[in-house]
Design a protein around this motif. Sequence first.
Motif, PDB file in Angstrom:
ATOM      1  N   LEU A 184      48.821 -22.096 -29.405  1.00 10.52           N
ATOM      2  CA  LEU A 184      47.934 -21.494 -28.416  1.00 10.52           C
ATOM      3  C   LEU A 184      46.694 -22.362 -28.307  1.00 10.52           C
ATOM      4  CD1 LEU A 184      46.876 -17.753 -28.283  1.00 10.52           C
ATOM      5  CD2 LEU A 184      45.131 -19.518 -28.393  1.00 10.52           C
ATOM      6  N   ILE A 185      46.232 -22.609 -27.095  1.00 13.97           N
ATOM      7  CA  ILE A 185      44.969 -23.308 -26.905  1.00 13.97           C
ATOM      8  C   ILE A 185      44.030 -22.391 -26.141  1.00 13.97           C
ATOM      9  CG2 ILE A 185      45.721 -24.487 -24.765  1.00 13.97           C
ATOM     10  CD1 ILE A 185      43.996 -26.898 -25.731  1.00 13.97           C
ATOM     11  N   VAL A 186      42.803 -22.301 -26.612  1.00 16.07           N
ATOM     12  CA  VAL A 186      41.806 -21.424 -25.999  1.00 16.07           C
ATOM     13  C   VAL A 186      41.153 -22.173 -24.839  1.00 16.07           C
ATOM     14  CG1 VAL A 186      39.736 -20.046 -26.392  1.00 16.07           C
ATOM     15  CG2 VAL A 186      41.410 -20.335 -28.232  1.00 16.07           C
ATOM     16  N   ILE A 187      41.083 -21.522 -23.678  1.00 19.46           N
ATOM     17  CA  ILE A 187      40.525 -22.143 -22.487  1.00 19.46           C
ATOM     18  C   ILE A 187      39.493 -21.207 -21.869  1.00 19.46           C
ATOM     19  CG2 ILE A 187      42.740 -23.295 -22.077  1.00 19.46           C
ATOM     20  CD1 ILE A 187      43.096 -21.431 -19.643  1.00 19.46           C
ATOM     21  N   GLY A 188      38.730 -21.737 -20.906  1.00 16.06           N
ATOM     22  CA  GLY A 188      37.831 -20.877 -20.148  1.00 16.06           C
ATOM     23  C   GLY A 188      36.420 -21.409 -20.074  1.00 16.06           C
ATOM     24  N   ALA A 189      35.561 -20.651 -19.440  1.00 19.20           N
ATOM     25  CA  ALA A 189      34.182 -21.060 -19.187  1.00 19.20           C
ATOM     26  C   ALA A 189      33.482 -21.466 -20.475  1.00 19.20           C
ATOM     27  CB  ALA A 189      33.423 -19.916 -18.512  1.00 19.20           C
ATOM     28  N   GLY A 190      32.780 -22.605 -20.414  1.00 18.16           N
ATOM     29  CA  GLY A 190      32.064 -23.105 -21.576  1.00 18.16           C
ATOM     30  C   GLY A 190      32.881 -23.993 -22.479  1.00 18.16           C
ATOM     31  N   ILE A 191      34.172 -24.181 -22.140  1.00 18.93           N
ATOM     32  CA  ILE A 191      35.066 -25.039 -22.928  1.00 18.93           C
ATOM     33  C   ILE A 191      35.373 -26.279 -22.094  1.00 18.93           C
ATOM     34  CG2 ILE A 191      37.360 -25.204 -23.981  1.00 18.93           C
ATOM     35  CD1 ILE A 191      37.190 -22.199 -24.515  1.00 18.93           C
ATOM     36  N   ASN A 192      35.460 -27.415 -22.750  1.00 19.54           N
ATOM     37  CA  ASN A 192      35.665 -28.684 -22.054  1.00 19.54           C
ATOM     38  C   ASN A 192      37.054 -28.737 -21.419  1.00 19.54           C
ATOM     39  OD1 ASN A 192      36.239 -31.508 -21.487  1.00 19.54           O
ATOM     40  ND2 ASN A 192      34.435 -31.992 -22.715  1.00 19.54           N
ATOM     41  N   ALA A 193      37.104 -28.611 -20.086  1.00 15.96           N
ATOM     42  CA  ALA A 193      38.389 -28.577 -19.380  1.00 15.96           C
ATOM     43  C   ALA A 193      39.133 -29.900 -19.501  1.00 15.96           C
ATOM     44  CB  ALA A 193      38.168 -28.240 -17.901  1.00 15.96           C
ATOM     45  N   TYR A 194      38.401 -31.024 -19.539  1.00 11.90           N
ATOM     46  CA  TYR A 194      39.055 -32.318 -19.697  1.00 11.90           C
ATOM     47  C   TYR A 194      39.863 -32.356 -20.996  1.00 11.90           C
ATOM     48  CZ  TYR A 194      35.781 -34.178 -16.159  1.00 11.90           C
ATOM     49  OH  TYR A 194      35.057 -34.418 -15.013  1.00 11.90           O
ATOM     50  N   GLU A 195      39.241 -31.891 -22.088  1.00 14.99           N
ATOM     51  CA  GLU A 195      39.901 -31.963 -23.396  1.00 14.99           C
ATOM     52  C   GLU A 195      41.069 -30.989 -23.485  1.00 14.99           C
ATOM     53  OE1 GLU A 195      37.000 -31.718 -26.522  1.00 14.99           O
ATOM     54  OE2 GLU A 195      35.804 -33.364 -25.687  1.00 14.99           O
ATOM     55  N   VAL A 196      40.941 -29.835 -22.848  1.00 17.65           N
ATOM     56  CA  VAL A 196      42.074 -28.913 -22.770  1.00 17.65           C
ATOM     57  C   VAL A 196      43.218 -29.598 -22.030  1.00 17.65           C
ATOM     58  CG1 VAL A 196      42.949 -26.757 -21.806  1.00 17.65           C
ATOM     59  CG2 VAL A 196      40.695 -26.812 -22.869  1.00 17.65           C
ATOM     60  N   GLY A 197      42.892 -30.212 -20.881  1.00 18.43           N
ATOM     61  CA  GLY A 197      43.912 -30.882 -20.076  1.00 18.43           C
ATOM     62  C   GLY A 197      44.591 -32.011 -20.821  1.00 18.43           C
ATOM     63  N   GLU A 198      43.836 -32.703 -21.656  1.00 18.30           N
ATOM     64  CA  GLU A 198      44.411 -33.814 -22.418  1.00 18.30           C
ATOM     65  C   GLU A 198      45.444 -33.325 -23.425  1.00 18.30           C
ATOM     66  OE1 GLU A 198      40.277 -36.272 -21.743  1.00 18.30           O
ATOM     67  OE2 GLU A 198      40.662 -35.313 -23.678  1.00 18.30           O
ATOM     68  N   VAL A 199      45.164 -32.190 -24.052  1.00 19.88           N
ATOM     69  CA  VAL A 199      46.142 -31.589 -24.970  1.00 19.88           C
ATOM     70  C   VAL A 199      47.367 -31.117 -24.185  1.00 19.88           C
ATOM     71  CG1 VAL A 199      46.582 -29.645 -26.513  1.00 19.88           C
ATOM     72  CG2 VAL A 199      44.425 -30.916 -26.694  1.00 19.88           C
ATOM     73  N   TRP A 200      47.125 -30.434 -23.104  1.00 12.96           N
ATOM     74  CA  TRP A 200      48.204 -29.899 -22.259  1.00 12.96           C
ATOM     75  C   TRP A 200      49.091 -31.032 -21.748  1.00 12.96           C
ATOM     76  CZ3 TRP A 200      47.060 -27.614 -16.741  1.00 12.96           C
ATOM     77  CH2 TRP A 200      48.234 -27.071 -16.208  1.00 12.96           C
ATOM     78  N   HIS A 201      48.483 -32.083 -21.249  1.00 15.74           N
ATOM     79  CA  HIS A 201      49.242 -33.226 -20.726  1.00 15.74           C
ATOM     80  C   HIS A 201      50.057 -33.903 -21.815  1.00 15.74           C
ATOM     81  CE1 HIS A 201      49.620 -37.590 -19.823  1.00 15.74           C
ATOM     82  NE2 HIS A 201      49.968 -37.158 -18.639  1.00 15.74           N
ATOM     83  N   LEU A 202      49.442 -34.112 -22.981  1.00 13.66           N
ATOM     84  CA  LEU A 202      50.140 -34.759 -24.093  1.00 13.66           C
ATOM     85  C   LEU A 202      51.394 -33.985 -24.467  1.00 13.66           C
ATOM     86  CD1 LEU A 202      50.271 -36.838 -26.455  1.00 13.66           C
ATOM     87  CD2 LEU A 202      48.845 -35.244 -27.767  1.00 13.66           C
ATOM     88  N   LEU A 203      51.262 -32.676 -24.623  1.00 12.30           N
ATOM     89  CA  LEU A 203      52.403 -31.869 -25.044  1.00 12.30           C
ATOM     90  C   LEU A 203      53.422 -31.712 -23.927  1.00 12.30           C
ATOM     91  CD1 LEU A 203      50.669 -29.140 -27.234  1.00 12.30           C
ATOM     92  CD2 LEU A 203      51.628 -31.348 -27.909  1.00 12.30           C
ATOM     93  N   ASP A 204      52.960 -31.519 -22.704  1.00  8.63           N
ATOM     94  CA  ASP A 204      53.858 -31.357 -21.559  1.00  8.63           C
ATOM     95  C   ASP A 204      54.623 -32.641 -21.253  1.00  8.63           C
ATOM     96  OD1 ASP A 204      53.457 -28.707 -20.812  1.00  8.63           O
ATOM     97  OD2 ASP A 204      53.077 -29.228 -18.728  1.00  8.63           O
ATOM     98  N   GLN A 205      53.878 -33.703 -21.022  1.00  9.75           N
ATOM     99  CA  GLN A 205      54.449 -34.912 -20.450  1.00  9.75           C
ATOM    100  C   GLN A 205      55.059 -35.862 -21.480  1.00  9.75           C
ATOM    101  OE1 GLN A 205      54.706 -35.811 -17.035  1.00  9.75           O
ATOM    102  NE2 GLN A 205      54.275 -33.629 -16.832  1.00  9.75           N
ATOM    103  N   ARG A 206      54.527 -35.871 -22.696  1.00  7.49           N
ATOM    104  CA  ARG A 206      55.030 -36.829 -23.687  1.00  7.49           C
ATOM    105  C   ARG A 206      55.881 -36.182 -24.766  1.00  7.49           C
ATOM    106  NH1 ARG A 206      49.504 -40.382 -24.161  1.00  7.49           N
ATOM    107  NH2 ARG A 206      49.464 -41.027 -21.962  1.00  7.49           N
ATOM    108  N   ILE A 207      55.580 -34.962 -25.111  1.00  5.78           N
ATOM    109  CA  ILE A 207      56.332 -34.297 -26.180  1.00  5.78           C
ATOM    110  C   ILE A 207      57.379 -33.350 -25.617  1.00  5.78           C
ATOM    111  CG2 ILE A 207      56.140 -32.933 -28.304  1.00  5.78           C
ATOM    112  CD1 ILE A 207      54.819 -35.714 -28.383  1.00  5.78           C
ATOM    113  N   GLY A 208      57.144 -32.821 -24.428  1.00  6.34           N
ATOM    114  CA  GLY A 208      58.080 -31.856 -23.848  1.00  6.34           C
ATOM    115  C   GLY A 208      58.009 -30.512 -24.533  1.00  6.34           C
TER     116      GLY A 208
END
Length: 868
Positions: free
Chosen positions: A614-638
Amino acid sequence: MKKTTLLFILFLFLGISCLHLQAQNAYFFPKAEKLNLAIPTPEQFLGYAIGTHHTRHDRVIAYMQELDRLSDRISSEIFGQTYEYRPQILLTITSPANHARLEDIRKAHLQRATQNVADNEPLVIHLGYNVHGNEPSSTEAAMLTAYYLAASESEETLNWLSNLVITLDPVINPDGRDRHTHWANMHKGTPMVADPLDREHNEVWPGGRTNHYWFDLNRDWFLGVHPETRNRMKMFHKWKPYVNTDHHEMGTNSSFYFDPGLPASNNPLVPKNLYENLHIRFAKYFEKGMNDIGSMYFTKEVFDKLYPGYGSSYVNFYGGIGFLFEQASSRGHLQETTTIPLTFAFTIRNQVAASLATIRGSIGERTELIKHRRDFYRISLENARKSPVKGYIFGDSKDENRTNAFVNMLLSHEIECYEVESDQSIEGKKFEKGKSYIVPTEQLNYIMVQSVFENVTKFADSIFYDASTWTLVHAFGLPHAELKTPFAKGKQVTETKVKVPAKVEKSNYAYLIDWTDYYAPKALYHLVNEGAIVQTSFKPFSTAINGKERNFGYGTLVIPVQQQKISADSLFSLLQKVSKAAMIDVFSVSTGYNLSGIDLGSNNVRTVKKPEVLIVIGAGINAYEVGEVWHLLDQRIGMPITKLELVNLGRANLSKYTTIVMVGGGFGGGGYNSIDEGTKNRLKSWLASGGTLITFKGAAEWAIKQGLTKEKLKEEKKDEKDKKDPKITRIDFDKAAPTEGAKGINGAIFEIDLDITHPIGFGYTNRKLPIYRNGVTMLEPSTNPYNTIGQYTANPRISGYISNDNLKKLANSAAILVSGEGAGRVILFSDNPNFRGTWYGTNKLFLNALFLGSLISAPNVEGGEHED
């Protein structure tokens, strides 16, 4: 009703419509002469006046294709698509005669860059719009610009079309644009609401600025992480325009910006002629364009040209010139300012004026542009020949996939790269034939080679709009060395490198996967997700593979054949599929008795649990860094990851998850500070029950301050004199920006010492690791000597700016800590190991935390077996 009355009403309607269209044209094109009525304006096609509604991406595409259908000056092509399957379109705008010989013009244009030929051939320029989705005025301006070039019959326009080939990309970030377009349109009031506090002007997190994975595509030209960028880079190198524009928006109470930018932030590798001559020449055209419509503007105060990865700077590294335009944003349709309300239409008009001024400037400065590019390549080669560095050698023999990713990045920039002819040892590093490569400095793209490989430690200023360094060879964590003597080059690499794994041989005993491979975590996830039991080795060993001894390091995956819930045949089939999908080698062994080190049945071989993250998202959290985790797991790890809004954390059943990720949340914790006591207590209970909490930067600060871990932040130490006699030094007001700016760390590369025997360090073979830092979170080394997994060295700076005070504070501080909390653990990163999807060299630190975190326990320093 009589027929004459109907005709009167019809003519009246048409007359009013014509007057309205004339008024619109007069507003956006105040000096327009003859316009071809057979070419529909955007308003006629869309059904609303430009500036009164935000245009959806599909309607932009439809209008551009309509211009292609109706005008012999315009052709369009779809050159790619986004993650959300929106098409990327490119218009080519020139005279019908030029269209008939377009390929000949393109070839002559490329040849002219380095030879005294084709001076009379049309000049190629590019207009690019809307890289940030919630900066929408430029796409509306792109439609108007394309319309004008298709419809205008003025002598000036005909001259442009004869002497230019204009390529135009109306929407660089289609996914982000549509996210913002939907927001602005669905909250638009009638009458419009100008109050800045209205919901229309305040998007919810993460906003429309970024692409699907919440990345800033304006930083991606140099990195090429996303399909939108990779597709665009191919078009760039196909045409190599002399001019490239990049249209943006900024704060509502600003005016309009055009280059030149902040002089201290010009890139020192780019010839000064660009900044001191061409920028000044073109500024005259922009000045006139803004003066003609009475718009206020500014230059030279902000915005750097240091980073090669902006849309306004990438072309500078290929002998062209890029221009940045920043327009005050209405962030909707109408918004109050400190003067008069700012309309969406006004923001669009300025972008149109800048577009047409760019075209005028390109025609007017044609001779200077051609000369600049020829001089650029000539000077580049001269400087390359003078350089003591004749080339760079690089490659990691233990990780072909990571090496290939770097090679492919070089090819995307058209950097020449060659195979290594024979095994070499340089500066104590071994470079194997077939797994290592050489980049010679003597090549046309020498300046880009410097940008990729050279460290930078000297700066004209201490304020950076973005990163202060971007040495990509460090981002990939690759062993590399300078070559200062003549060297032999092998075969040139011209095609994308893709690892072809060895055929998987069936085993009746066990299979092994080397954890040093970048894609080993992908293989692991797919194996456990399909029901295979996989173990990991906490100690190294060697065994015989095809009759030869082979060493396997920490983290090696062990897949037994008999201790499985699936059959031997199913396991073999699964491994074949995974090997191909993850591009990794799978080794078959027939015995658990190893030649050296532990055996496969050792207690140091431990079973890996399937992570539920689970990754915590939302106001006050760095959206870039959330996206980087999401992209890494989605696109490279599947691998799927649950994205949970911060406000819902208190209601979530945390027991479903093995791991919770909290990325940067601003200094001191940012948005995480809104978490109530009840939720914090539930997190503590989840940790005590065996959960793994992974924190970055501000989230690590928050975890420490909230008592989720016993580790500590590194506090600034003051000497006794300061405590007894504090003094405040006066500083002039206009020195505030450089004084305070120097206290930040906006992006630099440092060296850490990594414990490669710890699960967080598994898969690394060198203790010294480059790491990226763009924050001021600093951690004290743990009082438990086994808990400091990564520590900054005594002199850690590799490349980039850092003040002397920060450098002293950073030295010997902790980069990665693991703190046992009950049966669980908190893993604290002082930095972001996934920065911009490019830090292949540190991705594994995060993936180790994700996949192996549940297996981590620290030895008890007081003599017990372990500390949980």
